[in-house]
Structure formats: structure tokens, C-alpha cells
Design an enzyme around this catalytic site. Structure first.
Site, short mmCIF file in Angstrom:
data_model
loop_
_atom_site.label_atom_id
_atom_site.label_comp_id
_atom_site.label_asym_id
_atom_site.label_seq_id
_atom_site.Cartn_x
_atom_site.Cartn_y
_atom_site.Cartn_z
N SER B 94 0.75 -1.16 -0.02
CA SER B 94 -0.09 -0.12 -0.05
C SER B 94 0.87 1.33 0.02
CB SER B 94 -0.78 -0.11 1.24
OG SER B 94 -1.91 1.03 1.15
N ASP B 216 -9.92 -4.26 -5.63
CA ASP B 216 -9.31 -3.51 -4.39
C ASP B 216 -9.80 -1.94 -4.32
OD1 ASP B 216 -7.75 -2.37 -2.26
OD2 ASP B 216 -5.89 -2.95 -3.20
N HIS B 244 -7.62 -5.53 -0.21
CA HIS B 244 -6.18 -4.82 -0.35
C HIS B 244 -4.86 -5.58 0.55
CE1 HIS B 244 -4.25 -0.88 -0.79
NE2 HIS B 244 -4.03 -0.99 0.72
#
Lengths: 543, 271
Positions: B94, B216, B244
Site C-alpha cells: 500500500s 481493491d 487490499h
């Protein structure tokens, strides 16, 4: 069987909470009617979607970043507060529990999500939050207010202290002024005595006559002057104590005359002196001063008159007294000064020894007296205690440690000088101080003048009538019943040719500004030497 | 305070080459628990927590320094230099995928390879660029963080280690895997979701693998494609995993994609 299934089915569908089952891929396989109705949808609409699809944006993000990882790591999450989005776009606050169900091999079978409607709870929380915020604001306000108040109080106190300090300074200056003036007057009289005695001694010695009277007079004057000096130093707090062994009884007895004069007629002085009183080691002058101070306070507390008792006693302060009063237990000599005056409130008693504390009006007291007494007593290892009752009177007790050593008399310095003089006119000498009068008269006689003595204005006027041969009126300016100027006016009414010479211990400025004398008059400043006296008398007579 | 203590650095594995794992917003180094053991035989494994997360030193948190991803990238560089890491492999999830990219631009010697899981150089849509969120949605998120502190804390309660207002929580916390300080997490969210590091992508010299999840919501497929397109030297793998965090939800698939990428690198080197 089908009834049981119906029952369970009903329980699942219509439970008071939402139930959602999701497969291992996170896709919903079944949602109950309760959940569907909460979101305004049909149960079938959820199948194939993911739970997070029905969350608001913050919920989606937090679900993905926080709660999904959490469930994956620990197999469940509990009571997570999230907002679901209704079909009409409105929000439904919920609490969500989720748990993974796995088979025996540990493979994920499905996820059970239980949803509780949290509208009420969230509302309470909001109210609680608002209440807390309001309380915090109120608290902040209060603190601010407190702070402001503290600041304002601090400012007020500072201002008050400044003005009090200014007032104290003014009072001190006034007191110093009064004291200086009074002391100067006394001092000049003493110096006059000494100077006169020395001048006469000079003359008597020259003639080979008896001089002991004059030596004694000079010594007495010098001693009194020294005592005054001591008081001045005490006032300015620069004294060094000169302790000597002494008997308090003797000292009190010696002071009684001074005290009577100080107290005035309205106050009766009584002394109660203990027999066999122990010795103390202290500075006699300072102790005298302390007692005088207490006596003056007592007098001022007895405006209508009363009784002042000075009492001495041997005392034993034991452990209890010692602890209470912060003094060493042991034997003490007590000197108590008791009045029948107005008394003090406990409040006033508590502050009585504070420097500058005074109950007297502005200009009437410096507030220094008692604090000095206290300081002296403490410095002497003693103790002082006030007992007072409103309307009954006050008793102040000084305890000084017993002295065990032998008594020893202080040696005093001897004064010595010679005297001489001559002439023959009659001078009327007017002076309220007996000793000054006698010495002045003697000096004038030694100078050869005829001398008639008077102790006040009336006596002087009588002498003037009786003795027309008087050529010069030689008078003190400051006298109790009739001052020198008034006397001179009356005398000149009867005897316009009379010569007048004033004398005073005050400065010329002081007597002129007080309107007592014209600047033009003849004035002899006290103390005057024999030579100064001779020159001035001659000048006035010849003028 | 040493760098290693500050970032709660853990060193595992027996290999020479370093593989550095960096967690994203919302978790800590725990999120790598299903992934790193596979690589421990071959690599020297470095795990750490960003300051403000997990077991990091909360006192080291500095509002100014961590107001942009560069602050976090600086920490990463310091950690690597402290451990004498060069030519290593960086694995970032991320927002940390971008933190690793920024660090690799500033210190190119650190990493030969970047594994970027669910990367996003910018979360908010911008003209032709699709970030996945409208500005209004990110505003809603940030308002939610700012205005609804208790509600947010409530939402966060399961993942909060210590809540001074509600000490009873920490005692009975059942949800305690990823620890985070609520105030710092708020700031980290703001930094993350307002970041725009699109221009940095073209400057990355390391080889990169973009691992993109299906569905996602945080980093949609278009974003992964954009990252892959902008990076000078990258591979792109679309995972079957949804959500995610494939490193948690689909570790096998994630590991497999990583191995494929790393082996391809080794083959290139052999050729």
C-alpha cells in the site's frame, strides 16, 4: 422436522440483529431479512457482493486496512463501529462482529458477520461527546477565569502592598521626624548640662574650689545622653546588645519615675517585685526601652486612664511550655507589663509582633515597637507572650533566661574639665528643666551677673514685678504652661526696656516656622558653651 | 535512541541478500507473518514498524517530519544504512510501496528490486487520472477522522493498544494485532490519502513488481496499471485475491508472484 427448520429459519431471518454469511472469497452467500430491511434492500441483492461494499467510504477504507487484516490474523473481530449505507443513501451506524469458520484442515469455510443496530448507542456517544466537549470547554473557561482571577488578585495584592509600603515609609519618616525632634531637644538639654558643668569646672579648678557637684552633673548628663543614643540606635535597629548581669527589680525601680512621667496622671503605676529575684544577663538599656515601649502601648490602650502593673517573678518553663513557645525549658525571670485597657482581639494579638503592624492611627505609631521588643527578647534567648481580653486589658510577659554568674558592675568613664568667668547685671533665668536652670544660673553667676531663677512663666512674671533691677530676661522657648515668646510679650508689656534673650534646643528654623519666634529676636542655641553664653548676654545687654 | 529501536526493527533469516518488508496504513509488521518465513532461508529478512505504529517509539513521532512520505522514506534509508544494506529487495504494501519507491530514488544503491503490493501514487482522481476516490470522498474520510473522534476511536477501539480515556479497553482487547496510536493514525491517514507521488514513478531505477488485487477499493486496478505504465522497469501481476491485503488474504498467491519475479531477475542475471 420442517417445523424446526421453519423455526430456525425464522430465527435467522428475523433475529434482532443482522446476519451475513460470506464465502472464503469474501462474497456474501446469504443475508437475513433484518439486515436487508435495515438497508432498504432485498436479501437477494447482497448475494455475490462483499460486506465492505455496503459501508461508507471511511468504513470501506478502515475495513480494508484494519479489520480485514485483523480478522485474517486472529480469526475474528468484535464490536467494530462502522456506518452502513442505506439504499436511499442514509447512514446506519452499526457494531459489527465477524468470525471465520474453518474446517478441520484449517481451510476457511465461511465468514459469519453479525451486525447490531447502533443508532441509539451512537447517539448516546455523540451526546456524551458533546457533553464532554462542553465540560471541557466549561473547564477551560473556568481555568481561564481562575487564571484571570488569580492575576487580578495578584495585581490587587501588589498594588495594596505597594500602597501599604508607601504608607509605612511615610509613617516611618514621620516617626523618625518626631523622634529626631524630640530626641534633639532632650539631647541638647543634656549637652547643655554637660557643657555648663565643664565650663564651671574649668573656672572652679582655676580657683581651687570644690568641683565634685559639677563632675557629678556632667556625668549624669553624659549618661542620659548615652541612654538616648542607645534608644536611637535601637530605633534604627543598629544596636549591638551589651549584656550585663542585672537585677530586674532594681531596674524597674529605677525606671518608675520615668514611667510615671510617661504614663501621665490618669494612669496609676504599680510595681509588684518578687523577693529573691534571680539575675538575668541582658542589655539594661534595651530592656528598659522594651519596658518603656510596653508601658507606652499600655497607656495608649487606656485612654480613659487605668492601672499599669509591672511585675517580676522567677519562673520555670517546662518541656510543655518550651515546646509550645519554642523556647528552651529552664529557669527564667519574668517581667510582666499589665494594663487595664481596651485589650486586643486574637487577630491583633497574632499580628502584634509583626514589623510595622500597628493599631494606632497614621502618624501615631510606627508599628516598630513591639517587633523590636520581640526581636530583642528572642535575641536574648528569651520568650514573650501576650495575654489579652477585650475590655479587660492586656498582659505582656517577657521571660529572660536566668543568669548564674556573679554580678559585675560596669565601669563608667569619668568626665573631667576646668572652668572660669566674670561681670555684674541682673539676669532673670527661666527654664523648666531644673538642672539646666541651676547650671545656667551658676554659669551666669560665675560670669559675674546677678541671677534670679524662675521655673516657669508665672514665676518669672512675679520675679519681674518683685525685682525692678532685672535687666535681661533669659528664657527657654519651649515650656509646658507658658512658652518663652508669650512670657516675653507679657514681660515687655510691663517692662518695655527689658532685654530679652531666648534659648532653645530646637533649631532656629523649627521655632521660627512654628510661629514661636520672630526671626529678628535674640536666640541662643542650646547647648551653648560658657564663652557663647558670655558673648550673647553681653551683646544683648549692650544692644 | 537508535534507529533500530525507533522503528522496532526485527532481523531474521539466514541469507546474504536483504529483503526489507514495510507495512502499510492500518497495520504493522505483523501483516507479513504469512509471507516472510518462505523467504527466510534465502534472504536476510528485515521487518520494521513505521514510527507511530506497532512497537515503534511513539515519542519519536514528529508532526513536521512525518507530514509527507519523504519522512517515512528517510527512516527507511536510515534503517538500511544502519544495517549496511545494498542491492536488497524491498517489499512494500500500500502506501509503503510508494515510500520504498521514494527511498530508492534518493538512495538507489539500497534496492535492486521493489515489490509493490497494492501501490497507489495518488488516491484522489485527477483529470485523466483515476485514483479510485473523488476529492469529496477523501474529504469525507478526513472529516470523519477529524470530527468524529470518539466514533472513530470507537471504530478503532479494537486496534488501539492504549486508550487513556477508556483504560478498561486495553485490558479486554480481543482485537489487538495491529497496534496503533489513534492520533498518529489520523495523521498517517491524512498523509497517505492526500499524497501525490506520481512524478516520482518515472525516476525509479530499480526493477519493480506491481502486485494488483482484484476489487481493491483502496488501490483499484486502473491505479496499478498506471503505476506499472509509469515505472521504467516493471512487471505487473493481477492477483485473483480480492481486497487490499493479499499478503494476508492470499499469501500463497502473493509469495508465488514474488518468487516468479525474483527468479526471472536471477535468470536475467545468469544470461
Amino acid at each position: 422436522m420442517s417445523r424446526e427448520i421453519d423455526d430456525l429459519d425464522d430465527l435467522f431471518e428475523n433475529a434482532p440483529c443482522g446476519y451475513v454469511s460470506a464465502g472464503p472469497d469474501g462474497r456474501i452467500t446469504r443475508a437475513n431479512s433484518t439486515f436487508a430491511s435495515w438497508l432498504g434492500r432485498e436479501p437477494s441483492e447482497f448475494v455475490g457482493r462483499r460486506f465492505q461494499d455496503f459501508l461508507n467510504i471511511a468504513g470501506k477504507i478502515y475495513y480494508e486496512t484494519h479489520f480485514a487484516p485483523l480478522m485474517r490474523m486472529q480469526g475474528f473481530f468484535n464490536e467494530v463501529a462502522l456506518d452502513l449505507v442505506h439504499a436511499d443513501g442514509s447512514r446506519l451506524p452499526v457494531l459489527v462482529n465477524a468470525v471465520e469458520r474453518r474446517d478441520q484442515e484449517g481451510a476457511l469455510r465461511f465468514v459469519r458477520i453479525t451486525i447490531f443496530n447502533a443508532s441509539d448507542r451512537r447517539r448516546y456517544e455523540r451526546e456524551l461527546l458533546e457533553a464532554r466537549r462542553a465540560a471541557e470547554n466549561a473547564n477551560a473557561e473556568l481555568q481561564k477565569l481562575n487564571h484571570t482571577l488569580e492575576e487580578r488578585i495578584a495585581e490587587a495584592v501588589e498594588a495594596r502592598m505597594k500602597s501599604e509600603a508607601a504608607l509605612r515609609q511615610a509613617q516611618k519618616m514621620e516617626a523618625v521626624g518626631q523622634l529626631t525632634g524630640g530626641i534633639a531637644h532632650d539631647f541638647n538639654n543634656m549637652l547643655a548640662v554637660i557643657l555648663s558643668a565643664l565650663n564651671l569646672l574649668e573656672r572652679r579648678l582655676a580657683k581651687g574650689e570644690d568641683i565634685s557637684r559639677y563632675i557629678a552633673a556632667a556625668k549624669d548628663g553624659a549618661a542620659r545622653a548615652a541612654a538616648v543614643t542607645q534608644r536611637l540606635l535601637a530605633f534604627s535597629r543598629q544596636q549591638t546588645l551589651a549584656p550585663e548581669p542585672l537585677y530586674a527589680n532594681q531596674m524597674v525601680a529605677e525606671m518608675s519615675e520615668l514611667l510615671r512621667r510617661t504614663l501621665g496622671e490618669a494612669v496609676r503605676l504599680e510595681t509588684v517585685l518578687a523577693g529573691g529575684l534571680w539575675q538575668i544577663l541582658t542589655d539594661k538599656n534595651v530592656l528598659e526601652n522594651a519596658i518603656l515601649n510596653l508601658a507606652i502601648n499600655a497607656r495608649d490602650a487606656m485612654t480613659e486612664g487605668g492601672r499599669l502593673t509591672i511585675e517580676t517573678a522567677n519562673c520555670h518553663l517546662d518541656e510543655a511550655n518550651g515546646a509550645e513557645h519554642d523556647v528552651e525549658p529552664g529557669q527564667y525571670v519574668m517581667v510582666a507589663v499589665t494594663d487595664t485597657g481596651t485589650g486586643m482581639t486574637p487577630d491583633v494579638v497574632a499580628k502584634a509582633f509583626d514589623p510595622f503592624f500597628t493599631t494606632k492611627g497614621p502618624g501615631k505609631g510606627t508599628g516598630l515597637g513591639l517587633s523590636q521588643v520581640f526581636g530583642f527578647v528572642k535575641q536574648s534567648g528569651g520568650h514573650i507572650k501576650i495575654y489579652s481580653e477585650i475590655g479587660q486589658g492586656t498582659s505582656i510577659k517577657i521571660y529572660l533566661p536566668r543568669y548564674y554568674g556573679a554580678a559585675e558592675t560596669r565601669k563608667r568613664l569619668e568626665a573631667r574639665t576646668l572652668a572660669r568667668g566674670a561681670d555684674s547685671e541682673v539676669v532673670l533665668v527661666v527654664e523648666d528643666d531644673e538642672q539646666v536652670l541651676a547650671l545656667t544660673a551658676q554659669m551666669l553667676r560665675d560670669l559675674g551677673y546677678g541671677v534670679i531663677e524662675a521655673r516657669g512663666g508665672e514665676e518669672a512674671l512675679a520675679a519681674l514685678s518683685a525685682h525692678p533691677e532685672i535687666r535681661l530676661l533669659f528664657t527657654d522657648v519651649v515650656m509646658p504652661d507658658m512658652n518663652g515668646r508669650r512670657l516675653a510679650e507679657k514681660a515687655l508689656e510691663r517692662r518695655p526696656d527689658l532685654k530679652v534673650l531666648f534659648t532653645t534646643g530646637y533649631t532656629r528654623n523649627a521655632v521660627e516656622h512654628n510661629g514661636v519666634l520672630d526671626p529678628s529676636v535674640n536666640l541662643l542655641q542650646k547647648p551653648a558653651s560658657l564663652e557663647q553664653l558670655a558673648v550673647k548676654i553681653r551683646t544683648v545687654l549692650d544692644g | 535512541m537508535g534507529v533500530l529501536r525507533r522503528n522496532n526493527v526485527q532481523i531474521m533469516g539466514s541469507g546474504q541478500k536483504a529483503m526489507v518488508f514495510a507495512h502499510g496504513f492500518g497495520c504493522d509488521q505483523n501483516m507479513w507473518r504469512f509471507v516472510w518465513p518462505t523467504f527466510a532461508d534465502e534472504y536476510r529478512i528485515i521487518l520494521f514498524d513505521h514510527v507511530g505504529c506497532g512497537g515503534s517509539d511513539l515519542k519519536a513521532y514528529n508532526v513536521g517530519k512525518y507530514a509527507s512520505l519523504e519522512g517515512y522514506a528517510d527512516d527507511l534509508i536510515e534503517i538500511c544504512r544502519e544495517l549496511d544494506i545494498t542491492h536488497g529487495i524491498f517489499v512494500g504494501h500500500s502506501v509503503s510501496a510508494m515510500i520504498g519507491a521514494v527511498a530508492s530514488i534518493q538512495a538507489p544503491e539500497l534496492f535492486d528490486d521493489l515489490v509493490m503490493i497494492g501501490p497507489s501514487p495518488r488516491y484522489i482522481d485527477d483529470e485523466d487520472y483515476t485514483g479510485g476516490f473523488s476529492e469529496a470522498q477523501i474529504e469525507e474520510l478526513l472529516d470523519f477522522l477529524d470530527d468524529n473522534h470518539m466514533g472513530w476511536s470507537q471504530a478503532m477501539a479494537p486496534v488501539i493498544m492504549g486508550n487513556p480515556d477508556r483504560p478498561e479497553l486495553s485490558a479486554e482487547l480481543t482485537n489487538s494485532f495491529c497496534m496503533t496510536d489513534p492520533e498518529i493514525a489520523k495523521r498517517f491517514a491524512r498523509v497517505t490519502f492526500l499524497s501525490d507521488n506520481r512524478a516520482d514513478l518515472a525516476l525509479v531505477t530499480a526493477r519493480a513488481l506491481v502486485l494488483q488485487c482484484s476489487e481493491d477499493v483502496i488501490a483499484p486496478q486502473a491505479v496499478g496499471a498506471y503505476v506499472h505504465q509509469c515505472l521504467p522497469n516493471s512487471a505487473f501481476v493481477l492477483l485473483q485475491a480480492t481486497g487490499h491485503c493479499p499478503n494476508l488474504s492470499a499469501p500463497e498467491e502473493t509469495i508465488s508472484a514474488m518468487k516468479t519475479f525474483l527468479e526471472a531477475r536471477d535468470r536475467e542475471r545468469q544470461i
